[in-house]
Design a protein around this motif. Structure first.
Motif, mmCIF file in Angstrom:
data_model
loop_
_atom_site.group_PDB
_atom_site.id
_atom_site.type_symbol
_atom_site.label_atom_id
_atom_site.label_comp_id
_atom_site.label_asym_id
_atom_site.label_seq_id
_atom_site.Cartn_x
_atom_site.Cartn_y
_atom_site.Cartn_z
ATOM 1 N N LEU A 22 0.831 -1.212 0.000
ATOM 2 C CA LEU A 22 0.000 0.000 0.000
ATOM 3 C C LEU A 22 0.862 1.257 0.000
ATOM 4 N N ALA A 23 1.962 1.214 0.743
ATOM 5 C CA ALA A 23 2.862 2.371 0.777
ATOM 6 C C ALA A 23 3.491 2.597 -0.596
ATOM 7 N N ALA A 24 3.887 1.523 -1.273
ATOM 8 C CA ALA A 24 4.476 1.658 -2.608
ATOM 9 C C ALA A 24 3.451 2.202 -3.588
ATOM 10 N N LEU A 25 2.237 1.695 -3.540
ATOM 11 C CA LEU A 25 1.186 2.175 -4.433
ATOM 12 C C LEU A 25 0.862 3.643 -4.170
ATOM 13 N N THR A 26 0.795 4.010 -2.920
ATOM 14 C CA THR A 26 0.517 5.405 -2.564
ATOM 15 C C THR A 26 1.635 6.321 -3.049
ATOM 16 N N ALA A 27 2.886 5.883 -2.931
ATOM 17 C CA ALA A 27 4.014 6.699 -3.386
ATOM 18 C C ALA A 27 3.965 6.893 -4.901
ATOM 19 N N VAL A 28 3.627 5.838 -5.627
ATOM 20 C CA VAL A 28 3.560 5.953 -7.091
ATOM 21 C C VAL A 28 2.441 6.893 -7.504
ATOM 22 N N ILE A 29 1.284 6.748 -6.911
ATOM 23 C CA ILE A 29 0.145 7.603 -7.275
ATOM 24 C C ILE A 29 0.419 9.051 -6.880
ATOM 25 N N ALA A 30 1.028 9.274 -5.727
ATOM 26 C CA ALA A 30 1.365 10.641 -5.313
ATOM 27 C C ALA A 30 2.405 11.247 -6.254
ATOM 28 N N GLY A 31 3.357 10.443 -6.699
ATOM 29 C CA GLY A 31 4.364 10.941 -7.636
ATOM 30 C C GLY A 31 3.753 11.313 -8.981
ATOM 31 N N LEU A 32 2.826 10.502 -9.458
ATOM 32 C CA LEU A 32 2.166 10.807 -10.723
ATOM 33 C C LEU A 32 1.281 12.049 -10.610
ATOM 34 N N ALA A 33 0.658 12.221 -9.478
ATOM 35 C CA ALA A 33 -0.232 13.369 -9.298
ATOM 36 C C ALA A 33 0.549 14.672 -9.172
ATOM 37 N N SER A 34 1.797 14.589 -8.717
ATOM 38 C CA SER A 34 2.569 15.817 -8.516
ATOM 39 C C SER A 34 3.289 16.281 -9.775
ATOM 40 N N THR A 35 3.384 15.440 -10.788
ATOM 41 C CA THR A 35 4.076 15.857 -12.005
ATOM 42 C C THR A 35 3.186 16.784 -12.817
ATOM 43 N N GLN A 36 3.821 17.715 -13.488
ATOM 44 C CA GLN A 36 3.093 18.652 -14.318
ATOM 45 C C GLN A 36 3.076 18.133 -15.745
ATOM 46 N N PRO A 37 1.969 18.330 -16.441
ATOM 47 C CA PRO A 37 1.947 17.882 -17.840
ATOM 48 C C PRO A 37 2.923 18.697 -18.680
ATOM 49 N N ALA A 38 3.486 18.055 -19.672
ATOM 50 C CA ALA A 38 4.433 18.734 -20.552
ATOM 51 C C ALA A 38 3.711 19.800 -21.367
#
Length: 73
Positions: A22-38
């Protein structure tokens, strides 16, 4: 005063993940949500396809016109 009930951020639908998964999944989703679209750059059109190149200047008349038609100034 009671706090309003919050919806969970993630919901496990199938399976029983452990805390590390769950921690790994949460980290991946949080990382994807924080990136800005190109930034989308407009597609650059090649100069040879420019419609303005199809428009030709009128040809000069008189002496030396044949030279001016080949070497526009």
């Amino acid at each position: 005063m009671t706090a309003p009930e919050e919806k969970p951020l993630l919901k496990v639908v199938k399976g029983t993940p452990d805390d590390y998964q769950l921690a790994a999944l949460t980290a991946v989703i949080a990382g994807l949500a924080s990136t800005q679209p190109a930034e989308e750059k407009p597609e650059r059109r090649p100069e040879w396809a420019n419609p303005a190149r199809r428009v030709r200047r009128s040809l000069q008349h008189g002496p030396g016109a044949w030279r001016a038609s080949g070497f526009p100034g």
